[in-house]
Write an enzyme that holds these catalytic residues in place. Structure first.
Site, mmCIF file in Angstrom:
data_model
loop_
_atom_site.group_PDB
_atom_site.id
_atom_site.type_symbol
_atom_site.label_atom_id
_atom_site.label_comp_id
_atom_site.label_asym_id
_atom_site.label_seq_id
_atom_site.Cartn_x
_atom_site.Cartn_y
_atom_site.Cartn_z
ATOM 1 N N GLU A 271 47.727 12.775 32.469
ATOM 2 C CA GLU A 271 46.921 13.936 32.072
ATOM 3 C C GLU A 271 47.072 15.163 32.967
ATOM 4 O O GLU A 271 46.145 15.967 33.063
ATOM 5 C CB GLU A 271 45.446 13.510 32.053
ATOM 6 N N ASN A 272 48.235 15.372 33.630
ATOM 7 C CA ASN A 272 48.427 16.548 34.491
ATOM 8 C C ASN A 272 47.847 17.803 33.836
ATOM 9 O O ASN A 272 48.044 18.034 32.651
ATOM 10 C CB ASN A 272 49.916 16.787 34.725
ATOM 11 N N HIS A 304 43.226 10.576 24.465
ATOM 12 C CA HIS A 304 42.787 10.126 25.790
ATOM 13 C C HIS A 304 43.193 11.139 26.862
ATOM 14 O O HIS A 304 42.362 11.575 27.667
ATOM 15 C CB HIS A 304 43.398 8.751 26.081
ATOM 16 N N GLU A 305 44.469 11.531 26.849
ATOM 17 C CA GLU A 305 44.926 12.461 27.893
ATOM 18 C C GLU A 305 44.254 13.819 27.724
ATOM 19 O O GLU A 305 43.895 14.468 28.699
ATOM 20 C CB GLU A 305 46.455 12.616 27.867
ATOM 21 N N GLU A 327 38.442 6.934 34.085
ATOM 22 C CA GLU A 327 39.143 6.100 33.100
ATOM 23 C C GLU A 327 38.190 5.379 32.151
ATOM 24 O O GLU A 327 38.410 5.359 30.949
ATOM 25 C CB GLU A 327 40.083 5.111 33.799
HETATM 26 N N1 B3K Z 1 45.759 8.514 34.585
HETATM 27 C C1 B3K Z 1 46.983 7.946 34.127
HETATM 28 C C2 B3K Z 1 47.343 6.659 34.790
HETATM 29 C C3 B3K Z 1 48.090 6.815 36.039
HETATM 30 C C4 B3K Z 1 48.585 5.485 36.541
HETATM 31 C C5 B3K Z 1 49.183 5.616 37.861
HETATM 32 N N2 B3K Z 1 49.768 4.392 38.359
HETATM 33 C C6 B3K Z 1 46.989 7.750 32.651
HETATM 34 C C7 B3K Z 1 45.662 7.624 32.012
HETATM 35 O O1 B3K Z 1 44.902 6.712 32.234
HETATM 36 O O2 B3K Z 1 45.329 8.509 31.280
HETATM 37 ZN ZN ZN Z 2 43.203 7.756 31.540
#
Ligand code: B3K
Ligand code: ZN
Length: 872
Positions: A271-272, A304-305, A327
């Site tokens: 999700e950058n 989700h992202e 999460e």
């Molecule tokens: N936040 C990322 C997951 C990153 C995992 C790093 N090992 C994807 C997600 O849950 O949206």
């Molecule tokens: Zn996530």
């Protein structure tokens, strides 16, 4: 064992950062042989860290070459700082200063796929959780939030597209064929949300008008050959943006939102800020190459992202122990979104099935941890079903306890109170408490205690007074480091039904004590309780139902989830009895009452096909394994297979009728919920027909394979033929499928998975051969998951073959992969960690492989943590 054992870090040791980075300017010179990164950090001491000036400690991966370091333009020499392991310490620094740092990276050699790396010739990044420290020296922790400005310079012909977070603010060309673009992200963010992409990519563009009337530019980038597979992700994105405005009042906050598809990625997507990077498997979708499940995954992951933009990016985690803050909450949000877009009950059944098989197994295994873990060696090992799925269940329970209005008031307060902050799961619960006036003190145990609670329910009825009582006791088994558990506070949704199916009462009970009773008056007959409706809490519920009661609930419960669950309970009970009594060659049986009930369901044309398909699926081998005291893989496999055959033969005509009824022959493919439901019932029916072993159904499957216009039907038919005893047809279709799809990597993943999970004799030999096949690429995580994960996770009778060769094969792979990609190695290890659940011979063989790994020098922290905890 490593020379120096990796150390655990503890939640209780958390301290606020001594130094803050207000602004981060990054310059990347991206070249074929190396990348130079110049970082300019504006640093100041943190007034909240307790007065005394502390040394500056930065994180930096050992592989990163440091070329120059300066403070306020004064170059430091090697005596001015200390580099030890992952840390760089500068003892004397002023109160506020600019640190400049030049590092040299080798992205083309980065096989761990963390930090800056190359995927199919393009540059991309993955920084969560601790990848940014592979790019430059930085306080790489989520509570240090900074405003980023990034300039990328690269050869224009190879890398025409240069992307980073935020908005593009300047660009230009150099005389030597290189070009550059500068990006500015106005929102302060932790370094784990940093991203860049450089490549030769095509784009699908669209626009979105926010509720307040701002226009947002939407762009999805992919390789040229995949440009026709982006529309579904774009539609999903727009739906998600609308939904978050309507349901949570959350709008997007930049002028541009970008998604980039890459083929080499350790997980689903990331999700950058403003620049999501996606595994191709979670963004590309086309009817010809993508199954219904694939379409639904794209919709869910895109959402989700996107939802992370608020639950994760605007309000982020204070430290990685709080991972479920973003999460768990975001999984709850995406599950509700998918439920609103599709069938709510079916989505719930799918999610609960995953929870009950995989998360319950995790909760009962050596890596069990609370939703908010108390310690970890390698945080990458904690992106787990517990943090994600159980974390989502915890948020769902808050929703159930508060009700939708107060929950929304709570989430509004949470976002408003903590916007721009890095906070804890406690802060989340506190906002819910403050908005609702409810006391959630006891409820917080869901975050701190590991293990799956058990609810034992009995009841009593007094005919004379018409009084009925439910007696509920709860307990939770010990888990590593937690011997005794305190009682949980949970919502127990229920109904009371008459034996004719009439609903007499319904509501939600709040269970808080170890033992308590709930009283209902004015009941003229002894009711049948429908308990834990909608799976209102992540627990194992025990109530001694009679078969007749379960059949009644299967037919009449007004709660769709519990209707399905009643059917599952009946099947599980029946299967468990036969598994316990299993002798090779024994003929499984299915009582007439169950066959009649299924027949009735199959003939009911009013029933939603998606729901019907769920009700007519036997519990999976994985679920039966999770429920067993000692897992007998052979008995589970044979009993399930035998029962399928009995059901297939007894209801053959009904299966055929259902198949024909659901065939969407002349209708163009569409991934809408209704069509997906029909295809799932159709393919389930075809599966049962194939289980009879009769020739005409092989022909029907072959015909479906040849004539279908979509991957769902084609792959279902292929899987059924490959997993049947018809070897010749299987080989023929596999070859045909390969020739048709060899240039589509995602389809080839399916081709590998179907073969990896094939229960026919010789499975290990086949997967060994496939690992030499040109479509297999041991550097690509999707391929590893398809072949190795497919065999070890989806083919239990062969992975657990009594020779132990499956275990040795997996261990060989883990040791090999550990040197190239520790995250993927550690994930693939999961099946071996369950060694205590099997018979003595198998568990000794599994343990032997774990010990062999433990004795290997220089294991990564990732694999070391899982192996060492499993051996305890
Ligand atoms: N936040 C990322 C997951 C990153 C995992 C790093 N090992 C994807 C997600 O849950 O949206
Ligand atoms: Zn996530």
């Amino acid at each position: 064992m490593t020379a120096q054992q990796p150390q655990a870090i503890y939640l209780e040791d958390y301290q606020a950062p001594a130094w803050l980075v207000t602004h981060t300017e990054l310059d990347f010179e991206l070249e074929e042989e190396q990348t130079l990164v110049r970082a300019r950090l504006s640093i100041k001491s943190n007034p909240e860290s307790g007065g005394k000036r502390q040394p500056l400690v930065l994180n930096g991966h050992e592989d990163m070459e440091l070329l120059r370091l300066s403070i306020d333009s004064q170059v430091l020499d090697s005596g001015d700082y200390r580099r030890e392991g992952e840390l760089l310490t500068i003892a004397n620094v002023p109160d506020q200063f600019v640190l400049e740092c030049v590092t040299r990276l080798l992205p083309h050699e980065n096989t761990a796929l963390e930090g800056l790396y190359k995927s199919d010739g393009m540059f991309c990044t993955q920084c969560e959780a601790e990848g940014f420290r592979r790019i430059t020296f930085f306080p790489d922790r989520p509570d240090v939030m900074s405003i980023f400005k990034t300039t990328l310079t690269a050869e224009k012909s190879r890398y025409p597209i240069l992307l980073s977070n935020g908005n593009p603010v300047a660009s230009g060309e150099e005389s030597d064929g290189r070009h550059w673009v500068t990006w500015e992200d106005p929102w302060p963010k932790p370094a784990y949300l940093f991203a860049l992409v450089a490549g030769d990519l095509e784009v699908l563009e669209d626009r979105y008008l926010t509720a307040s009337g701002r226009e947002v530019r939407l762009q999805i980038f992919a390789e040229r050959k995949d440009l026709d597979k982006l529309e579904y992700a774009m539609e999903s994105l727009k739906k998600a943006m609308r939904w978050d405005e309507e349901v949570y009042g959350r709008e997007y906050d930049l002028d541009i939102y970008m998604i980039v598809a890459v083929d080499f990625f350790n997980m689903g997507a990331m999700e950058n800020k403003g620049l999501n990077i996606f595994n191709t498997s979670c963004v590309l979708a086309h009817p010809k190459t993508t199954t219904d499940a694939g379409f639904q995954r794209v919709e869910g992951v895109v959402a989700h992202e996107y939802f992370h933009n608020w639950s994760g990016n605007r309000v982020t985690c204070r430290d990685w122990f709080q991972l479920s803050l973003k999460e768990g909450f975001t999984v709850f949000r995406d599950a509700e979104f998918s439920a609103d877009m599709n069938s709510r009950t079916v989505k719930r059944i799918e999610d609960v099935s995953l929870l009950r098989t995989a998360q319950f197994a995790e909760d009962a295994g050596p890596m069990a941890h609370p939703v908010r873990p108390e310690s970890y060696i390698e945080i990458s090992n904690f992106y787990t079903l517990t943090v994600y799925e159980k974390g989502a269940e915890v948020v769902r329970m808050v929703h159930a306890l508060l009700g939708p209005e107060l929950f929304r008031k709570g989430s509004d307060l949470y976002f408003e109170r903590h916007d721009g902050e890095a906070v804890t799961t406690d802060d989340f619960v506190k906002a819910m408490e403050d908005a609702s006036g409810r006391d959630l003190t006891q409820f917080r145990r869901w975050y701190s205690q590991a293990g799956t609670p058990r609810l034992n329910v009995t009841d009593s009825y007094d005919e004379a007074s018409g009084e009925y009582q439910l007696h509920i006791s709860q307990s939770c088994p010990p888990s590593p480091g937690q011997e005794h558990k305190q009682p949980y506070h949970l919502p127990l949704a229920f109904g009371l039904l008459g034996m004719d199916g009439t609903e007499l009462r319904s509501g939600v009970l709040e269970v808080t004590a170890e033992e308590e009773s709930f009283r209902f008056t004015g009941l003229n007959e002894r009711p049948v309780p429908s308990l834990l409706r909608g799976f209102s809490a992540p627990v194992k519920l025990e109530y001694d139902y009679s078969d007749a009661q379960l059949l009644m609930l299967l037919r009449h419960d007004t709660d769709g989830f519990n209707r399905w669950d009643a059917g599952q309970r009946l099947c599980i009970r029946l299967m468990q009895e036969q598994i316990d009594a299993y002798r090779p060659g024994a003929e499984p049986s299915v009582p007439d009452a169950l066959l009649n009930a299924w027949s009735e369901l199959l003939l009911d044309e009013q029933l939603d096909p998606a729901m019907l398909a769920q009700c007519l699926k036997l519990p999976s081998e994985a679920q039966l394994a999770e429920l067993a005291d000692t897992i007998d893989v052979v008995a589970i496999h044979e009993v399930r297979k035998g029962m399928r055959k009995v059901i297939a033969e007894a209801l053959e005509q009904q299966w055929l009728a259902a198949y024909q009824r659901c065939d969407l022959k002349d209708v163009a493919y569409s991934p809408d919920a209704e069509s997906i439901g029909r295809r799932s019932l159709k393919n389930l029916a075809l599966g049962y027909l194939m289980s009879t072993g009769r020739e005409p159904w092989l022909e029907l499957a072959r015909q479906q394979y040849e004539q279908s216009d979509n991957m769902t039907d084609q792959l279902s038919a292929l899987t059924l033929v490959v997993h049947s005893p018809h070897r010749e047809s299987a080989d023929e279709l596999l070859q045909n499928f390969y020739l048709q799809w060899q240039h589509e990597p995602l389809v080839m993943n399916q081709w590998l998975s179907v073969q990896a999970s094939d229960p026919a004799e010789g499975a290990l030999e086949r997967v060994k051969q496939l690992s030499e096949h040109p479509v297999f690429d041991a550097w690509n995580p999707n391929k590893l998951r398809a072949l190795i994960g497919g065999f070890c996770g989806q083919n239990p009778i062969h992975f657990h073959n009594e020779s132990g060769e499956g275990y040795a094969w997996l261990a060989d792979w883990i040791l090999h992969l550990d040197r190239q990609n520790p995250q993927v190695a550690s994930r693939l290890l999961t099946p071996l960690t369950r060694w205590k659940r099997y018979d003595a011979a198998r568990s000794a063989l599994m343990q032997k492989q774990l010990q062999r790994m433990m004795d290997t020098p220089e294991l990564s922290a990732d694999v070391y943590e899982v192996v060492s905890k499993s051996l305890v």
